[in-house]
Design an enzyme around this catalytic site. Structure first.
Site, short mmCIF file in Angstrom:
data_model
loop_
_atom_site.label_atom_id
_atom_site.label_comp_id
_atom_site.label_asym_id
_atom_site.label_seq_id
_atom_site.Cartn_x
_atom_site.Cartn_y
_atom_site.Cartn_z
N ASN A 109 0.86 -1.18 0.00
CA ASN A 109 0.00 0.00 0.00
C ASN A 109 0.90 1.23 0.00
OD1 ASN A 109 -1.78 2.08 0.56
ND2 ASN A 109 -2.18 1.44 2.68
N LYS A 143 0.08 4.32 -0.22
CA LYS A 143 -0.51 5.53 0.37
C LYS A 143 -0.25 6.74 -0.54
CE LYS A 143 0.09 3.28 4.77
NZ LYS A 143 0.13 3.38 6.21
N HIS A 153 -9.50 1.42 4.63
CA HIS A 153 -8.23 1.53 5.37
C HIS A 153 -8.42 2.47 6.56
CE1 HIS A 153 -4.11 2.57 6.37
NE2 HIS A 153 -3.76 1.46 5.75
N GLU A 198 -6.70 4.77 7.75
CA GLU A 198 -6.41 6.19 7.48
C GLU A 198 -7.59 6.86 6.80
OE1 GLU A 198 -2.68 5.54 5.50
OE2 GLU A 198 -1.73 5.06 7.41
N GLU A 215 -5.69 -4.89 10.41
CA GLU A 215 -4.66 -3.90 10.66
C GLU A 215 -4.95 -3.15 11.96
OE1 GLU A 215 -2.49 -2.79 6.79
OE2 GLU A 215 -4.19 -1.43 7.02
N GLY A 223 2.45 2.02 10.85
CA GLY A 223 3.44 3.09 10.76
C GLY A 223 4.15 3.41 12.06
N SER A 266 3.36 -2.30 10.27
CA SER A 266 4.81 -2.40 10.55
C SER A 266 5.43 -3.72 10.11
CB SER A 266 5.09 -2.11 12.02
OG SER A 266 4.67 -0.80 12.36
P1 PGA Z 1 2.86 0.17 7.63
O1 PGA Z 1 1.41 0.44 6.99
O2 PGA Z 1 3.37 -1.12 7.03
O3 PGA Z 1 3.69 1.37 7.19
O4 PGA Z 1 2.71 0.08 9.09
C1 PGA Z 1 0.50 -0.62 6.78
C2 PGA Z 1 -0.78 -0.11 6.20
O5 PGA Z 1 -1.20 1.01 6.54
O6 PGA Z 1 -1.42 -0.80 5.38
#
Ligand code: PGA
Length: 250
Positions: A9, A11, A95, A97, A167, A173, A213
């Site tokens: 992803n 983003k 997601h 976010e 998630e 992140g 992560s």
């Molecule tokens: P990350 O993000 O691997 O940077 O923690 C995962 C995601 O948001 O799908």
């Protein structure tokens, strides 16, 4: 029987040029890799470029979001028909976010899931508890509710391609990955809820990924658990060499 899916992803990162450069480096690194399905979710402006670069390869391409209607007066949105027309076959829905910063609700995720189904996409529906929910012992309730609302008015037959990404918001992140035990527990709850909302056969066939992560150093331990069917990778999917290492975990 559930083929793992490792998905990146991106983003809001990478221009079309940067996306093309990624593919040039990444495709040779994963050429012939067939143990896992591989997918990339670039930003909207890079989609067509990534689709072109990945054509004929083992890398599938999807959008990070979409509207649920065919077309209409919705400034700034992208429709399922537009994504289908350029050759997208996957779509990321709900997601955290999007839920956190753009007010996406589970009800909207449900509308989007039903649109994704009718356009033949492989939907990757993201669910996960916040830190406050975990600390207040509300993880199970939060997961069940997100899954249950997302699947409203959906029949088992319609969701043969469904993928769920677990998630936990507190792991995204942050560099602190959930433990395998925590993840396995959440996956078991999600699979139970899938059985409850759909049926046992569909629940067993649905891939449930982990995201938050994931890195080359920690992906293998996660993937060893047989209830964990892949990974949704943010930060570690931005570099072709690093993401190829994630894909090729041993
Ligand atoms: P990350 O993000 O691997 O940077 O923690 C995962 C995601 O948001 O799908």
């Amino acid at each position: 029987m559930r083929k793992p899916l490792i998905a990146g992803n991106w983003k809001m990162y990478k221009t079309p040029q940067e996306s093309k450069a990624f593919l040039e480096a990444f495709l040779p690194l994963v050429a012939g890799h067939s143990r896992d399905d591989i997918a990339l979710f670039p930003s909207t402006t890079s989609l067509a470029h990534v689709l072109e670069a990945a054509a004929g390869s083992n890398v599938r391409v999807g959008a990070q979001n979409m509207h649920w209607l065919y077309e209409g007066p919705y400034t700034g949105e992208t429709s399922p028909a537009m994504l289908a027309a350029i050759g997208c076959d996957h779509v990321l829905l709900g997601h955290s976010e999007r839920r956190l910063y753009f007010g996406e609700t589970s009800e909207r995720v449900n509308l989007k899931l039903r649109a994704a189904i009718s356009h033949g996409f492989t939907p990757v529906v993201c669910v996960g508890e916040s830190l406050a929910e975990r600390e207040n012992s509300q993880t199970e309730a939060a997961l069940r509710e997100q899954v249950c609302i997302a699947l409203r008015n959906v029949t088992p037959n319609e969701v043969r391609k469904l993928v769920i990404a677990y998630e936990p918001v507190w792991a995204i992140g942050t560099g602190s990955i959930a433990s395998v035990d925590t993840t396995a527990e959440a996956h078991a709850i999600i699979r139970q809820e899938l059985e409850h909302c759909l049926d046992k056969e569909t629940a067993e066939a649905t891939r449930i990924l982990y995201g938050g992560s994931v890195k080359p150093e920690n992906v293998a331990a996660m993937m060893q658990h047989n209830g964990i069917d892949g990974a949704l990778v943010g930060g570690a999917s931005l570099d072709p060499v690093v993401f190829a290492k994630v894909v090729q975990y041993a």
